[in-house]
Design an enzyme around this catalytic site. Sequence first.
Site, PDB file in Angstrom:
ATOM      1  N   ARG A  35       1.156  -1.377   0.078  1.00 17.60           N
ATOM      2  CA  ARG A  35       0.142   0.052   0.015  1.00 17.60           C
ATOM      3  C   ARG A  35       0.979   1.110   0.054  1.00 17.60           C
ATOM      4  O   ARG A  35       1.974   1.113   0.515  1.00 17.60           O
ATOM      5  CB  ARG A  35      -0.930   0.095   1.307  1.00 17.60           C
ATOM      6  CG  ARG A  35      -2.065   0.739   1.252  1.00 17.60           C
ATOM      7  CD  ARG A  35      -2.697   0.899   2.545  1.00 17.60           C
ATOM      8  NE  ARG A  35      -3.420  -0.421   3.038  1.00 17.60           N
ATOM      9  CZ  ARG A  35      -4.660  -0.770   2.801  1.00 17.60           C
ATOM     10  NH1 ARG A  35      -5.417   0.396   2.309  1.00 17.60           N
ATOM     11  NH2 ARG A  35      -5.085  -1.737   3.284  1.00 17.60           N
ATOM     12  N   GLY A 180     -23.079  -5.971  12.611  1.00 18.77           N
ATOM     13  CA  GLY A 180     -22.077  -6.142  13.411  1.00 18.77           C
ATOM     14  C   GLY A 180     -21.395  -4.786  13.484  1.00 18.77           C
ATOM     15  O   GLY A 180     -22.122  -3.760  13.574  1.00 18.77           O
ATOM     16  N   HIS A 443     -15.105  12.382  41.338  1.00 18.93           N
ATOM     17  CA  HIS A 443     -16.391  12.970  41.163  1.00 18.93           C
ATOM     18  C   HIS A 443     -16.393  14.399  40.516  1.00 18.93           C
ATOM     19  O   HIS A 443     -15.616  15.063  40.998  1.00 18.93           O
ATOM     20  CB  HIS A 443     -17.278  13.021  42.295  1.00 18.93           C
ATOM     21  CG  HIS A 443     -18.719  13.632  42.540  1.00 18.93           C
ATOM     22  ND1 HIS A 443     -19.594  12.788  41.609  1.00 18.93           N
ATOM     23  CD2 HIS A 443     -19.098  14.772  42.547  1.00 18.93           C
ATOM     24  CE1 HIS A 443     -20.680  13.567  41.508  1.00 18.93           C
ATOM     25  NE2 HIS A 443     -20.447  14.564  42.088  1.00 18.93           N
TER      26      HIS A 443
END
Length: 464
Positions: A35, A180, A443
């Site tokens: 590629r 999927g 938190h």
Amino acid sequence: MSSYDLIVIGAGPGGYVCAIRAAQLGQKVAVVEGRGTLGGTCLNVGCIPSKALLHASHMYHEAGHNFEKMGLMGELPEIDWNVMQGYKAETVETNTKGIEFLFKKNKIDWIKGWGVIEAPGKVKVGDTVYDTKNIVIATGSEPSPLKGVEVDNDGGTIVDSTGALVLAKIPETMVVIGAGVIGLELGSVYARLGTKVTVIEYLDAITPGMDAEIQKQLQRTLAKQGLDFVLGAAVQSASVKDGKATVTYKLRKDDSEHQIQADVVLLATGRRPFLNGLGLEGAGVALTDRGQVAIDDHWRTNVPGIYAIGDAVAGPMLAHKAEDEGMAAAEVIAGKAGHVNYNVIPGVIYTIPEVASVGLTEAAAKESGRKVKVGKFPFMGNARAKAMFQGDGFVKMIADAETDRVLGCHIIGPNAGEMIHEVCVAMEFGASAEDIAMTCHAHPTTSEAVREAALALGGGAIHV
Ligand code: NAI
């Protein structure tokens, strides 16, 4: 002609990570890649470009659905598809160039072209044969074909995941074959951009292998976002006439035949190992009966000096599984103890909400014969998630009822793909649910929901 300690064939996440680790361990390494850019399917036509489109389409969705609620008034932005495609291409380019940089930094040669294994220790690329002590096959996978459905990515009407990333325009209607990961992620992208998306799935539930409660919740949420689902339906064929596609499917419950038309059809019914032209037969490398390269538990094929990793071998087709195998194989080749814990490989679906899971599902844990307990916590009880309009969803933690050891965790909610890793680390250390429950969590964070699910396995969650 150079000779190497290791030639890796394929520069996807499995191959390039293997090469880098081998170079770090002092080996002389080359990677063969045909590629034009490094990074394989994941960086070029898979994980990375799809995440760019998921991010952009999520922003658009937020602008259309939630901005006004937060006092951000104004017109809905117009979509400039070419600019969005450019943003996606740039995202890909910076990442593939990053791998080139890492190769240079680690003195890894990129042999450009498609490699053929002529014999153990010999890899031919073009007219040159390179000598090497070891070879790693990391050639990845390609979309599986489906009888009666001919993909033509250039034509742009019946496409696979590669073609779906570069459509000429945003279609008005799309049929996705297969519920999927690929079908739901790319289906979500187009649904958010205004396409009417219908997903046709052979099984009676979406995302095969996922925890059943997560499957139901994800389907409900995606349906609210406008995706239609036809489940229990086997696609028979797809044809194109005058630029429009017709998909024919049969409902499994009564064998009745139906048709649906669409501007674009996305075939997403799985992937298979990409081994064409690699010369495996000539080199005597054995395959499994499912067409994967057969390996032992050290990624060795039956031929000494030839190893295989990633999508080319058995197991989930996930970039991070390939990366782990790449690192481990490099270590084994260098005489060290490479290891992959296949029980702790997370899986993420990058829809909104995200879905993330690790370890056993509730059903699989019960099937294993253990006594199992389940702790659940809804994001409705999590302040941070509610502030993001993502109170739907939950964390579900599964533990051994006798030992309290965490066996699995399944999350559908905001940042699920990030949150899952604290459970991965816990599982790697053999933690109990109480270990997670006793750990202070900041938190307000969405991670608090993981702790709450762990608390639910013991003394009880607080915010329910
Ligand atoms: P998949 O195996 O996840 O899903 C394919 C679906 O197609 C299944 O639900 C199957 O039942 C259905 N199907 C098969 N034949 C059919 C027919 N004739 N008619 C209707 N439905 C049919 O495959 P998918 O989505 O193509 O992904 C391929 C691989 O790539 C997977 O292993 C996946 O894990 C990986 N991947 C992972 C991503 C992630 O981790 N976020 C993103 C994209 C791909």
